[in-house]
Design an enzyme around this catalytic site. Sequence first.
Site, PDB file in Angstrom:
ATOM      1  N   HIS A 157       0.840  -1.219   0.000  1.00  0.00           N
ATOM      2  CA  HIS A 157       0.000   0.000   0.000  1.00  0.00           C
ATOM      3  C   HIS A 157       0.868   1.261   0.000  1.00  0.00           C
ATOM      4  O   HIS A 157       0.430   2.307   0.466  1.00  0.00           O
ATOM      5  CB  HIS A 157      -0.949   0.037   1.199  1.00  0.00           C
ATOM      6  CG  HIS A 157      -1.674  -1.248   1.441  1.00  0.00           C
ATOM      7  ND1 HIS A 157      -2.921  -1.521   0.911  1.00  0.00           N
ATOM      8  CD2 HIS A 157      -1.315  -2.369   2.130  1.00  0.00           C
ATOM      9  CE1 HIS A 157      -3.310  -2.731   1.286  1.00  0.00           C
ATOM     10  NE2 HIS A 157      -2.340  -3.283   2.007  1.00  0.00           N
ATOM     11  N   SER A 173      15.955  20.940 -16.204  1.00  0.00           N
ATOM     12  CA  SER A 173      14.773  21.763 -16.437  1.00  0.00           C
ATOM     13  C   SER A 173      15.229  23.070 -17.045  1.00  0.00           C
ATOM     14  O   SER A 173      16.293  23.597 -16.687  1.00  0.00           O
ATOM     15  CB  SER A 173      14.061  22.016 -15.113  1.00  0.00           C
ATOM     16  OG  SER A 173      13.293  23.203 -15.193  1.00  0.00           O
ATOM     17  N   LYS A 194      17.071  20.992 -10.960  1.00  0.00           N
ATOM     18  CA  LYS A 194      16.383  19.746 -11.300  1.00  0.00           C
ATOM     19  C   LYS A 194      17.274  18.712 -11.990  1.00  0.00           C
ATOM     20  O   LYS A 194      18.168  19.045 -12.745  1.00  0.00           O
ATOM     21  CB  LYS A 194      15.194  20.038 -12.251  1.00  0.00           C
ATOM     22  CG  LYS A 194      14.052  20.771 -11.590  1.00  0.00           C
ATOM     23  CD  LYS A 194      13.400  19.992 -10.469  1.00  0.00           C
ATOM     24  CE  LYS A 194      12.529  18.892 -10.959  1.00  0.00           C
ATOM     25  NZ  LYS A 194      11.171  19.276 -11.262  1.00  0.00           N
ATOM     26  N   GLU A 230      10.340   7.996 -16.997  1.00  0.00           N
ATOM     27  CA  GLU A 230       8.966   8.484 -17.204  1.00  0.00           C
ATOM     28  C   GLU A 230       8.449   8.080 -18.582  1.00  0.00           C
ATOM     29  O   GLU A 230       7.285   7.714 -18.745  1.00  0.00           O
ATOM     30  CB  GLU A 230       8.922   9.998 -17.050  1.00  0.00           C
ATOM     31  CG  GLU A 230       9.153  10.457 -15.623  1.00  0.00           C
ATOM     32  CD  GLU A 230       9.325  11.961 -15.545  1.00  0.00           C
ATOM     33  OE1 GLU A 230       8.316  12.659 -15.408  1.00  0.00           O
ATOM     34  OE2 GLU A 230      10.472  12.442 -15.642  1.00  0.00           O
TER      35      GLU A 230
END
Length: 464
Positions: A161, A282, A288, A295
């Site tokens: 979970h 970024s 970043k 992704e």
Amino acid sequence: MTGKNTNIVRGGRFNDDPCELMQEINASVDFDKRLYAHDIAGSKAHCAMLVSQGIISEKDGEAIADGLDKILHEIGNGQFTFKRSLEDIHMNVEARLSELAFDAAGHLHTARSRNDQVATDLKLWLRGAIDGLDDGLKGLQSVLIDQASAHAGAVMPGLTHLQSAQPVTLGHHLLAYVEMFGRDRGRLRDCRRRLNECPLGAAALAGTSFPIDREMTARALGFDRPMANSMDAVSDRDFTLEFLSLAAIMAVHLSRLAEEIILWCSDRFAFAHLPDSLSTGSSIMPQKRNPDAAELIRAKAGRVIGSLNALLVVMKGLPLAYGKDMQEDKEPVFDAADTLALSIAAMAAMLRDITFEADRMREAAGHGHATATDLADWLVRVLGVPFRQAHRIAGQLVTRAEEKGCRLEDLSLDEMQKAEARIDDSVFEVLGVENSVKSRQSYGGTAPDRVRRAAAEARKRFLE
Ligand code: ARG
């Protein structure tokens, strides 16, 4: 004949050429030219069989085979002009053959149709793609097993979970993916085995009146046997659906692993670090480091699942035998195979060069009272308390630790004995995360020496 029709596909039936729009919707050569080598291999096998059965002359057979070799060479070297007016790869090859071996070329299409031809070509192509993906997955498993061996004793939080559950080792976690990719490879093998029957010789749908030898062409092309029913042979696309189904499952596995990498590399988890070469920046936020490759692997699962859906819907209402609808099978199959090959390569590269923050993972493994089950197990093992009751006692102690804002192992013996008087000092031995993982000795469990053995076994099962 007075018409303008000059097209070999349309033969004598038409006066006029198809209009632009008809060509635009009908032509598949832009994407099915990928099948050229398989198409030529199929034609060569068919031609050799026609000669051996005395259906065409040896001389014509030789001229055809030479012409086909030349075309293979031309296409391979980029010297071939594909024409949309010739619809597909089959007619492009045949039209060129008629230029190279005019008198003989016309005999090649005896006892054959594009319907059995295209099914054969696509099966041959898919066999190669399956072998390539199997190789890719094997390489990925090898990287995972190396990392698992290197981190067999690295303790990390095991989650259910997405909440702290029980400590596990990183090696154990990585080997879970080795099993998934092992099943993917098993599905590739099953798909390959089942597709390996040859459609060639089914002709348009009904078989042929010529005395062909279907065993011979099947054997020449590496198939186990000819397909038993000519109507099935030209209308079956189960092999593409099976491939896309297993592709969808494989993409889901890659996506889940990608998601883990994204989580591990986030600054909240900070369990892992991707090298510069596999991170992106970024344009606005200088700090970043984004895991874009992971992704994209996660997102590409959407494409592969979409391809499966697309082809299921194409096929679902088709009466026997061939329908032009089936031309729509190729792009989803090609796209899924390409997408997976790239995803597997990117995943292997990330896992090869990722660095894990072992201290940080071990630290996090102790959060969330992750050894509460060890406490309950201790009560059962040492004091003979029934598990349900032990679960209750351990739960009370977790609440107590929570109230005090400390870890389970920081509670005093006094405090523990308030919940169960017979608890003694030795309980503290099972409350540390290292001891917790060490105790999980059951087959398939997370204990470091188990994981070391499991990695060695996985190497034998999957890589030898
Ligand atoms: N380009 C076609 C396909 O991909 C080849 C088969 C065409 N057959 C036909 N009867 N028009 O399915």
